[in-house]
Design a protein around this motif. Structure first.
Motif, PDB file in Angstrom:
ATOM      1  N   GLY A 129       9.574   2.315   4.299  1.00 49.78           N
ATOM      2  CA  GLY A 129       8.715   3.144   3.438  1.00 49.78           C
ATOM      3  C   GLY A 129       7.860   4.116   4.235  1.00 49.78           C
ATOM      4  O   GLY A 129       6.807   4.560   3.771  1.00 49.78           O
ATOM      5  N   SER A 130       8.342   4.451   5.444  1.00 48.89           N
ATOM      6  CA  SER A 130       7.505   5.236   6.352  1.00 48.89           C
ATOM      7  C   SER A 130       7.719   6.740   6.209  1.00 48.89           C
ATOM      8  O   SER A 130       8.082   7.429   7.164  1.00 48.89           O
ATOM      9  CB  SER A 130       7.730   4.766   7.793  1.00 48.89           C
ATOM     10  N   THR A 131       7.471   7.243   4.995  1.00 40.52           N
ATOM     11  CA  THR A 131       7.376   8.692   4.799  1.00 40.52           C
ATOM     12  C   THR A 131       5.891   9.042   4.840  1.00 40.52           C
ATOM     13  O   THR A 131       5.032   8.146   4.834  1.00 40.52           O
ATOM     14  CB  THR A 131       7.925   9.085   3.420  1.00 40.52           C
ATOM     15  N   HIS A 168      -3.478  -7.961  10.027  1.00 36.95           N
ATOM     16  CA  HIS A 168      -2.369  -8.877   9.724  1.00 36.95           C
ATOM     17  C   HIS A 168      -1.514  -8.223   8.638  1.00 36.95           C
ATOM     18  O   HIS A 168      -1.979  -8.037   7.516  1.00 36.95           O
ATOM     19  CB  HIS A 168      -2.941 -10.208   9.233  1.00 36.95           C
ATOM     20  N   THR A 169      -0.281  -7.902   9.007  1.00 39.95           N
ATOM     21  CA  THR A 169       0.565  -7.124   8.091  1.00 39.95           C
ATOM     22  C   THR A 169       1.444  -7.992   7.187  1.00 39.95           C
ATOM     23  O   THR A 169       2.257  -7.465   6.431  1.00 39.95           O
ATOM     24  CB  THR A 169       1.459  -6.165   8.903  1.00 39.95           C
ATOM     25  N   GLY A 170       1.289  -9.307   7.269  1.00 42.17           N
ATOM     26  CA  GLY A 170       2.081 -10.181   6.387  1.00 42.17           C
ATOM     27  C   GLY A 170       3.371 -10.627   7.048  1.00 42.17           C
ATOM     28  O   GLY A 170       3.492 -10.622   8.270  1.00 42.17           O
ATOM     29  N   GLY A 171       4.337 -11.018   6.221  1.00 42.99           N
ATOM     30  CA  GLY A 171       5.670 -11.345   6.730  1.00 42.99           C
ATOM     31  C   GLY A 171       5.941 -12.815   6.974  1.00 42.99           C
ATOM     32  O   GLY A 171       7.012 -13.162   7.496  1.00 42.99           O
ATOM     33  N   ALA A 172       4.996 -13.692   6.571  1.00 43.73           N
ATOM     34  CA  ALA A 172       5.166 -15.117   6.906  1.00 43.73           C
ATOM     35  C   ALA A 172       6.365 -15.771   6.212  1.00 43.73           C
ATOM     36  O   ALA A 172       6.746 -16.888   6.577  1.00 43.73           O
ATOM     37  CB  ALA A 172       3.886 -15.896   6.630  1.00 43.73           C
ATOM     38  N   ASN A 186      11.025  -7.679   5.011  1.00 46.49           N
ATOM     39  CA  ASN A 186       9.861  -7.819   4.117  1.00 46.49           C
ATOM     40  C   ASN A 186       9.725  -6.582   3.253  1.00 46.49           C
ATOM     41  O   ASN A 186       9.360  -6.666   2.079  1.00 46.49           O
ATOM     42  CB  ASN A 186       8.566  -7.957   4.925  1.00 46.49           C
ATOM     43  N   HIS A 187      10.009  -5.440   3.882  1.00 42.92           N
ATOM     44  CA  HIS A 187       9.885  -4.178   3.147  1.00 42.92           C
ATOM     45  C   HIS A 187      10.813  -4.161   1.922  1.00 42.92           C
ATOM     46  O   HIS A 187      10.402  -3.763   0.829  1.00 42.92           O
ATOM     47  CB  HIS A 187      10.210  -3.003   4.076  1.00 42.92           C
ATOM     48  N   ALA A 188      12.052  -4.605   2.126  1.00 37.42           N
ATOM     49  CA  ALA A 188      13.009  -4.597   1.013  1.00 37.42           C
ATOM     50  C   ALA A 188      12.530  -5.535  -0.099  1.00 37.42           C
ATOM     51  O   ALA A 188      12.537  -5.176  -1.284  1.00 37.42           O
ATOM     52  CB  ALA A 188      14.391  -5.007   1.513  1.00 37.42           C
ATOM     53  N   THR A 215       3.719  -2.523  15.079  1.00 37.13           N
ATOM     54  CA  THR A 215       4.345  -1.266  14.676  1.00 37.13           C
ATOM     55  C   THR A 215       5.869  -1.382  14.715  1.00 37.13           C
ATOM     56  O   THR A 215       6.443  -1.800  15.720  1.00 37.13           O
ATOM     57  CB  THR A 215       3.791  -0.058  15.478  1.00 37.13           C
ATOM     58  N   GLY A 216       6.468  -1.051  13.552  1.00 29.49           N
ATOM     59  CA  GLY A 216       7.929  -1.142  13.410  1.00 29.49           C
ATOM     60  C   GLY A 216       8.483   0.242  13.121  1.00 29.49           C
ATOM     61  O   GLY A 216       8.738   1.037  14.031  1.00 29.49           O
ATOM     62  N   SER A 217       8.620   0.567  11.835  1.00 26.93           N
ATOM     63  CA  SER A 217       9.084   1.918  11.499  1.00 26.93           C
ATOM     64  C   SER A 217       7.972   2.943  11.723  1.00 26.93           C
ATOM     65  O   SER A 217       8.226   4.145  11.701  1.00 26.93           O
ATOM     66  CB  SER A 217       9.606   1.974  10.064  1.00 26.93           C
ATOM     67  N   GLY A 218       6.752   2.485  11.927  1.00 25.97           N
ATOM     68  CA  GLY A 218       5.669   3.360  12.401  1.00 25.97           C
ATOM     69  C   GLY A 218       4.725   3.895  11.329  1.00 25.97           C
ATOM     70  O   GLY A 218       3.707   4.505  11.649  1.00 25.97           O
ATOM     71  N   GLY A 219       5.060   3.667  10.068  1.00 26.96           N
ATOM     72  CA  GLY A 219       4.234   4.229   8.990  1.00 26.96           C
ATOM     73  C   GLY A 219       2.833   3.635   8.934  1.00 26.96           C
ATOM     74  O   GLY A 219       1.864   4.341   8.616  1.00 26.96           O
ATOM     75  N   THR A 220       2.741   2.362   9.255  1.00 28.73           N
ATOM     76  CA  THR A 220       1.423   1.717   9.206  1.00 28.73           C
ATOM     77  C   THR A 220       0.512   2.348  10.262  1.00 28.73           C
ATOM     78  O   THR A 220      -0.609   2.774   9.966  1.00 28.73           O
ATOM     79  CB  THR A 220       1.575   0.194   9.439  1.00 28.73           C
ATOM     80  N   THR A 226       1.260 -16.442  10.995  1.00 26.69           N
ATOM     81  CA  THR A 226       1.888 -15.149  11.273  1.00 26.69           C
ATOM     82  C   THR A 226       3.385 -15.417  11.412  1.00 26.69           C
ATOM     83  O   THR A 226       3.814 -16.576  11.409  1.00 26.69           O
ATOM     84  CB  THR A 226       1.347 -14.530  12.585  1.00 26.69           C
ATOM     85  N   ASP A 227       4.168 -14.360  11.549  1.00 28.32           N
ATOM     86  CA  ASP A 227       5.625 -14.552  11.566  1.00 28.32           C
ATOM     87  C   ASP A 227       6.209 -14.156  12.920  1.00 28.32           C
ATOM     88  O   ASP A 227       5.600 -13.382  13.660  1.00 28.32           O
ATOM     89  CB  ASP A 227       6.266 -13.712  10.452  1.00 28.32           C
ATOM     90  N   PRO A 228       7.390 -14.686  13.241  1.00 31.65           N
ATOM     91  CA  PRO A 228       7.957 -14.420  14.571  1.00 31.65           C
ATOM     92  C   PRO A 228       8.546 -13.020  14.761  1.00 31.65           C
ATOM     93  O   PRO A 228       8.870 -12.654  15.890  1.00 31.65           O
ATOM     94  CB  PRO A 228       9.064 -15.481  14.695  1.00 31.65           C
ATOM     95  N   VAL A 229       8.693 -12.231  13.685  1.00 31.49           N
ATOM     96  CA  VAL A 229       9.315 -10.905  13.826  1.00 31.49           C
ATOM     97  C   VAL A 229       8.256  -9.814  14.016  1.00 31.49           C
ATOM     98  O   VAL A 229       8.420  -8.920  14.850  1.00 31.49           O
ATOM     99  CB  VAL A 229      10.187 -10.573  12.585  1.00 31.49           C
ATOM    100  N   TYR A 230       7.172  -9.894  13.273  1.00 32.63           N
ATOM    101  CA  TYR A 230       6.168  -8.813  13.279  1.00 32.63           C
ATOM    102  C   TYR A 230       4.785  -9.297  13.724  1.00 32.63           C
ATOM    103  O   TYR A 230       4.378  -9.120  14.864  1.00 32.63           O
ATOM    104  CB  TYR A 230       6.063  -8.197  11.868  1.00 32.63           C
ATOM    105  N   SER A 231       4.053  -9.903  12.804  1.00 34.01           N
ATOM    106  CA  SER A 231       2.624 -10.136  13.055  1.00 34.01           C
ATOM    107  C   SER A 231       2.395 -11.123  14.200  1.00 34.01           C
ATOM    108  O   SER A 231       1.399 -11.020  14.919  1.00 34.01           O
ATOM    109  CB  SER A 231       1.922 -10.602  11.779  1.00 34.01           C
ATOM    110  N   ARG A 257       0.835  -1.217   0.000  1.00 36.35           N
ATOM    111  CA  ARG A 257       0.000   0.000   0.000  1.00 36.35           C
ATOM    112  C   ARG A 257       0.864   1.259   0.000  1.00 36.35           C
ATOM    113  O   ARG A 257       0.531   2.251  -0.628  1.00 36.35           O
ATOM    114  CB  ARG A 257      -0.884   0.052   1.242  1.00 36.35           C
ATOM    115  N   LYS A 258       1.960   1.207   0.763  1.00 30.65           N
ATOM    116  CA  LYS A 258       2.847   2.370   0.805  1.00 30.65           C
ATOM    117  C   LYS A 258       3.503   2.570  -0.560  1.00 30.65           C
ATOM    118  O   LYS A 258       3.634   3.689  -1.051  1.00 30.65           O
ATOM    119  CB  LYS A 258       3.938   2.168   1.855  1.00 30.65           C
ATOM    120  N   LEU A 259       3.906   1.450  -1.166  1.00 33.15           N
ATOM    121  CA  LEU A 259       4.633   1.526  -2.430  1.00 33.15           C
ATOM    122  C   LEU A 259       3.747   2.036  -3.570  1.00 33.15           C
ATOM    123  O   LEU A 259       4.247   2.622  -4.532  1.00 33.15           O
ATOM    124  CB  LEU A 259       5.221   0.153  -2.763  1.00 33.15           C
TER     125      LEU A 259
END
Ligand code: PLP
Length: 355
Positions: free
Chosen positions: A174-176, A334-338, A87-89, A208-213, A303-308, A61-63
């Motif tokens: 992508g958190s601009t 659910h933000t993905g990342g599996a 995941n972002h990269a 919440t990671g880089s905070g853009g979501t 879900t994944d162990p880092v984020y969701s 969505r950000k992209l």
């Protein structure tokens, strides 16, 4: 939700403009078995189904907004930054390829990839033919690793410019303001889906990671003048919640400003908690992994162990301890990342145990 506010918000999103890089609206459905077990009405918003690959997630969505600007300004190369399993990269690399642009990734090795055993997102980055630069993290956060390597990025931009290329530079996550607009739009989408199902969410919970979501969601909430839904963010990195929260407020306000709205965030527009980070970013822990197994075993969802997974664990803990009261209508975003489930043992922890 007042329909007029949603129509007005949609006008602002359309005026900014975006590319179409995902499959929207993403699905929204009830988690019947968990709802029954805990006496809540729990719904899930499936940003893990954003497309357009199997490995979508919240960054698409950000992209859509970011790469529109890249295309409009004549860029043919996209730089971005993250951890080696970011995941972002990876999502940026897929989206860049769809737009005919070359992805260049600078990745901090919090977990050192092994030569000859490239996994998960880094494997996808390699298949996508991204130009990959792996930077030693030396125990630093990804942000600090990137801050220490600024000259390297500038040198590569200059080299590419000399060859006639123009770089669009996307910061971590992508958190601009422009990227976060995607989640203001997601907020409107969620509330429209909720309304169509005849529900009013009391809570909207997410990672919440880089905070853009979270910032984008908070901006969407402000645009809808929503005071019913409590927005709750579960941190995945050890940051001071006060200064981190202030940064998210500033980002949300800059989303509203970019959209040309006079509205600004009200006090208490969202809350965040660092209580479920565990040992740190990309560091798994048992209780969170137990809830990853629980969601898979009750509802068939990964879900994944880092984020969701950590956010889901945080939300479930608050449902169990009554912080989120019985009878509440709760939405888990659910933000993905599996893909992280297929990464290094250091990242997945005990999830691979056969039991
Ligand atoms: C799967 C997943 N969920 C959540 C997030 C956090 O989103 P944000 O960086 O917008 O806070 C990320 C960020 O990389 C992510 O990859």
């Amino acid at each position: 939700m007042h329909e007029d506010n949603a129509v007005a918000a949609r006008r602002l999103f359309a005026a900014l403009g975006k590319l179409s890089l995902g499959f929207y609206p993403t699905p929204f459905h009830k988690l019947e078995r968990i709802s029954e077990e805990y006496g809540v009405n729990l719904y899930i918003k499936r940003e893990d189904f954003s497309g357009t690959t199997l490995f979508g997630g919240n960054k698409i969505r950000k992209l859509e907004y970011l790469l529109k600007e890249a295309r409009d300004t004549g860029c043919d190369t996209v730089f971005t930054y993250g951890a080696t399993q970011s995941n972002h990269a990876m999502e940026t690399a897929t989206a860049a390829r769809r737009c005919g642009m070359k992805p260049v990734l600078f990745l901090g090795a919090i977990v050192e990839p092994k030569a000859g055993d490239v996994r998960a997102n880094l494997l996808l980055d390699a298949i996508l033919g991204a130009e990959i630069h792996i930077l030693p993290s030396l125990g630093r956060s990804t942000k600090d690793t990137m801050a220490a390597n600024k000259e390297l990025f500038a040198a590569r931009i200059a080299e590419l410019a000399a060859q006639g290329h123009k770089v669009y530079d996307i910061p971590i996550g992508g958190s601009t303001a422009r990227g976060a607009v995607g989640f203001a739009e997601a907020y409107v989408e969620i509330m429209e889906q909720a309304r169509a199902m005849g529900i009013r969410p009391d809570y909207l919970c997410t990672t919440t990671g880089s905070g853009g979501t979270l910032a984008g969601l908070a901006a969407g909430r402000a645009l809808l003048k929503d005071t019913t839904t409590k927005l709750r963010g579960y941190q995945v990195g050890k940051k001071d919640p006060a200064t981190y929260g202030q940064g998210i407020v500033r980002l949300a306000d800059s989303v509203l400003e970019l959209l040309g709205s006079e509205t600004r965030l009200a006090e208490g527009a969202f809350s965040i908690t660092p209580d479920y980070v565990g040992p740190g970013y990309e560091k798994p822990y048992k209780e969170a992994n137990d809830d990853i197994r629980y969601l898979a075993r009750t509802e068939g969802i990964f879900t994944d162990p880092v984020y969701s997974g950590k956010a889901f664990h945080g939300m479930m803990s608050e449902i169990r301890n009554g912080t989120i009261p019985k009878g509440s209508t709760v939405v888990f975003l659910h933000t993905g990342g599996a893909t992280a489930l297929f990464s290094e043992a250091d990242i997945i922890g005990d999830l691979g145990e056969l039991r």
